[in-house]
Design an enzyme around this catalytic site. Structure first.
Site, PDB file in Angstrom:
ATOM      1  N   GLY A 261       0.814  -1.208   0.000  1.00 39.98           N
ATOM      2  CA  GLY A 261       0.000   0.000   0.000  1.00 39.98           C
ATOM      3  C   GLY A 261       0.846   1.256   0.000  1.00 39.98           C
ATOM      4  N   GLU A 298       1.666   5.818   7.512  1.00 35.60           N
ATOM      5  CA  GLU A 298       3.077   5.970   7.121  1.00 35.60           C
ATOM      6  C   GLU A 298       3.728   7.140   7.858  1.00 35.60           C
ATOM      7  OE1 GLU A 298       4.091   3.440   5.684  1.00 35.60           O
ATOM      8  OE2 GLU A 298       2.136   2.727   5.008  1.00 35.60           O
ATOM      9  N   HIS A 301       4.645   6.130  11.393  1.00 35.59           N
ATOM     10  CA  HIS A 301       5.850   5.303  11.426  1.00 35.59           C
ATOM     11  C   HIS A 301       7.107   6.131  11.709  1.00 35.59           C
ATOM     12  CE1 HIS A 301       5.061   1.143  10.718  1.00 35.59           C
ATOM     13  NE2 HIS A 301       4.463   1.292   9.559  1.00 35.59           N
TER      14      HIS A 301
END
Length: 840
Positions: A261, A298, A301
């Protein structure tokens, strides 16, 4: 059965050893050419002070590399080229290695390492992609400061990007420096011709960060929502977790060819374009929320994965389970928390529970793997997030945040383990999580039974909880007690930590109906004494949206599989009242939606795909017999021409409207469906109508396909929907799929397009599950074995439950698995899945 002469061998968690050498700095130079790329590296190694061995050899990972030159301190070292890397001998405690090698990204169809997408260069290095770029210590516990030089044709590749901050630029040459040490799996490089949307964000400390989203030029008008989502991600992480971004620039690049993804490379995220591009005409409500969630994931992260990373890949859930929990909370805080919870649990039960019951089942922290790519699983991600959620339930928000703060204080800049994370939670809250670690070490979905006995005299309820498997888990059990008239008596949370455990709940003023596992407080399978009548009461009186939906789902399951056990009239009367009185339209839509065929397959010992579909369609007919007029009236009440909004209310209205539309299509209201298709003012409504038109024979289909194609043929993401709608339609045959694969817009080497056609067809149960469907599918797997085994491995897992099908289908699937296993040069990705499926 013939098996490959040399079978790939597993790697075990117990065998972990720290690297004998670490890396101070890595300097990379990429000369990007039309038919080759020359990679030059200068790597400063030093002996690991924590490694007490006297080993002066070093193995560097490398695959499909052509070594041009190798030098240490001006001299050629003692080395040996091996199949998967470079072995160095007689090394000093500190040295600088200089390498030059050649690679060919222009023909790299695996989409790992450095490859091309639409003529642009990009990378995917997690988990083991960097070894396809140059020889390196390709492991997550070796961190280095990276400097990257990129040389390319300035006209063809005007945009040249890598991690960190841009330090030098000239025509056709740039230098990027990342001041933060990182493992090589977080390295990224992009070169191409892109349009860019630019913005900025001022952090909580007042520092300005440049934000840039790079896309192909024709997509630039669909990036506004992604940019807004990115800024919301920054703000949410600051307000909820007190975490601030640390670089001067944050970049996102969207490409069409991507196996995953998205990827959280430090400061330079590379995304599957599906999770960046969105506008109301081309993206559904679900697409919008997914774009926001993946961008958030993301970004989050940056701390949970980048600043603190994994010691080894067995610890993958350390970053992924934790970050999935964070992105779930992000979506819940910004949208409808109750609906998000239902969707997450439904996906967990449908897909992860099936994984837990299959041949590839593994703990949240696996003990071994053959191919690491096969362990980017629902167990590691979604079940891992549920494990984090239980920690949050035990500690509460304040305690959880105390644990997160201590975790970052202890481990910022380190590569650590799941044990380190749990220890931070324990120490910050003086809470013993040792019994909790079973969740990380044991595979399978725990099964639990609950029984109770009401003592009217003492006004107490004796509750007995039994864990039915071999393991004892430590988990929170949320509950509420209601009177038979639907009035709430009490609610709370029990802590379960024994194989069989008794609780006594006091102050229970009347014989209760118990609602157990509210909010799905633990990822378990629960058996209770609740009757269908009591479940109907809970649908009408519960306050917890998950419990309302869950009880309705259980009744639907009974109606489909054991209809004699359900009083249909009583349930439908309660359902009618629920539809007419509930203001949350999203919840009504969820309650009206039947369990999927895939979920139904998990509820039976022997999967008869044809019988299950017939039983499910019989219930649809019962719904129509009772509710057709109500569904039509509800649908008409929700029609509006308002400007598109992504508010919970607007999303709920569209969701219920389109649920009604599907049922109405099955009742023959196809002119109504066709009118919505032609008049829809957003993709949510248009694709719902398109799918409904494809669900049964009608005179509108051919024109709808042509209109849809001509309108959106230049939009890659919408064309994925176009192909998926056809491949999953229950009238579609193998021959239809083969024709779709000859379509001018079909691309075998583009994962999204392949998934939309071939992956979609595997969910078309009636037409996939026969000999021709299996043979077609296996041919695809064998082709992917050569071009993109990572995608092949994900698809071939469709065969994982072959033993549970009817005898004829069971035999046919086994034949295909054996055919794959007999293939010469079978990739480790596909081998691991197939050998597990065939294992006695």
């Amino acid at each position: 059965m013939v098996i490959s002469a040399i079978a790939p061998q597993p790697i075990y968690r117990k065998d972990y050893q720290p690297s004998a050498y670490l890396i101070h700095t890595t300097e990379l130079s990429f000369d990007l050419r039309e038919n080759e790329t020359i990679v030059s590296s200068k790597i400063h190694f030093y002996k690991n002070p924590k490694c007490l061995t006297n080993d002066n050899t070093l193995f560097l990972n490398g695959i499909d590399l052509e070594l041009i030159s190798i030098v240490i301190e001006g001299d050629q070292p003692n080395y040996e080229l091996q199949d998967e890397g470079l072995q160095l001998y007689q090394l000093n405690d500190e040295f600088v290695l200089e390498l030059v090698n050649r690679i060919h990204p222009e023909v790299n169809t695996s989409l790992n390492g450095l490859y091309q997408s639409s003529g642009n260069f990009c990378t995917q290095c997690e988990a083991h992609g960097f070894r396809q770029i140059t020889y390196y210590l390709d492991r997550p516990d070796v961190l280095s400061v990276f400097t990257t030089h990129i040389i390319a044709d300035k006209d063809k590749y005007p945009v040249l990007l890598s991690n960190g901050n841009l330090t030098k630029t000239s025509a056709g040459k740039v230098t990027w420096h990342d001041p933060t040490s990182k493992p090589c799996y977080l390295f990224a490089l992009v070169a191409g011709d892109f349009a860019v949307l630019e913005d900025s964000y001022t952090t909580i400390s007042g520092r300005e960060v440049a934000l840039k989203i790079y896309v192909e030029h024709h997509n630039i008008n669909k990036t506004g929502f992604a940019m807004d989502s990115l800024k919301r991600s920054f703000a949410w992480d600051e307000s909820r977790f007190n975490l601030e971004y640390d670089l001067d620039i944050y970049m996102i690049v969207a490409v069409d060819d991507f196996n995953m993804g998205a990827m959280e490379n430090k400061g330079l995220n590379i995304f599957n374009s599906t999770f960046v591009l969105a506008d109301p005409k081309t993206a559904t409500d679900k697409d919008f929320i997914n774009v926001e969630a993946v961008i958030g994931h993301e970004y989050f992260h940056n701390w949970t994965g980048n600043r603190v990373t994994c010691q080894d890949w067995f610890q993958l859930s350390l970053k992924e389970g934790l970050t999935v929990f964070r992105d779930q909370e992000f979506t819940s805080d910004l949208h409808a928390r109750s609906i998000k919870r239902i969707e997450d649990v439904n996906a967990l039960r449908t897909f992860q529970f099936a994984e837990d019951a299959g041949p590839m089942k593994h703990p949240v922290r696996p003990e071994s793997y053959i191919e690491m790519n096969n362990f980017y699983t629902l167990t590691v991600y979604e079940k891992g997030a549920e494990v984090i959620r239980m920690i949050h339930s035990f500690l509460g928000e304040a305690g959880f945040q105390k644990g997160m703060k201590l975790y970052f204080e202890r481990h910022d800049g380190d590569a650590v383990t799941i044990d380190d994370f749990v220890a931070s939670m324990s120490d910050a809250n003086d809470f013993d999580f040792k019994p909790f670690m079973t969740w990380y070490s044991c595979s399978g979905t725990p099964s639990v039974s609950i029984s109770s006995n009401y003592n009217e005299k003492e006004q107490s309820l004796q509750v007995v909880v039994k864990q039915l498997g071999e393991h004892c888990y430590f988990w929170p059990l949320n509950y509420a007690l209601f009177s038979e008239q639907g009035k709430k008596i009490k609610q709370g949370m029990l802590t379960v930590d024994q194989k069989q455990q008794e609780f006594v709940l006091t102050g229970v003023t009347s014989k209760p109906i118990a609602s157990w596992l509210r909010e799905f407080s633990a990822p378990i399978k629960l058996v209770t004494e609740l009757t269908v009548v009591q479940k109907i009461v809970l649908v009408g009186c519960e306050e917890d949206a998950f419990s309302i939906w869950d009880n309705a789902q259980q009744i639907w399951l009974s109606m489909i599989l054991t209809p004699d056990k359900v009083n249909e009239m009583n349930f439908f009367n309660a359902l009618e009242k629920f539809i007419n009185t509930t203001t949350d339209k999203s919840l009504v839509s969820k309650v009206l939606t039947l369990p999927s065929e895939r979920l139904l397959h998990q509820q039976v010992k022997v999967i008869d795909v044809f019988k299950i579909q017939q039983q499910r369609e019989a219930v649809i007919q019962k719904i129509l017999n009772r509710f057709e007029s109500l569904l039509l009236a509800t649908y008409q009440s929700l029609i509006n021409t308002d400007v598109y909004e992504l508010t919970p209310e607007a999303v709920g209205n569209r969701s219920l409207k389109n649920t009604c539309l599907y049922y109405l299509s099955q009742a023959g209201h196809l002119q109504l469906v066709n009118e919505q298709f032609n008049q829809a003012n957003c993709m949510t409504d248009q694709i719902a109508a398109f799918n409904a038109l494809l669900s049964c024979k009608n005179s509108y289909q051919a024109q709808a396909k042509e209109v849809f194609y001509q309108t959106y043929k230049d939009d890659v993401q919408v064309m994925d929907k176009f192909f998926a709608a056809q491949s999953t339609a229950k009238l579609t045959t193998v021959e239809d799929i083969e024709r779709l694969m000859t379509h001018e817009l079909f691309s075998f080497n583009t994962p999204n397009r392949l998934r939309s056609v071939v992956g979609g067809f595997t969910q078309n149960y009636i037409n996939f599950h026969h000999q021709a469907g299996y043979e077609f599918f296996t041919d695809i797997i064998l082709k992917l074995n050569k071009s993109n085994p990572q995608i092949g491995a994900r698809l071939v897992s469709v065969y994982n439950h072959w033993r549970r099908f009817t005898p004829e289908l069971k035999a046919l699937q086994k034949q295909q698995l054996e055919r794959i296993m007999q293939t010469k040069d079978l990739s480790s990705d596909i081998f691991e899945i197939v050998q597990a499926a065939l294992k006695p």
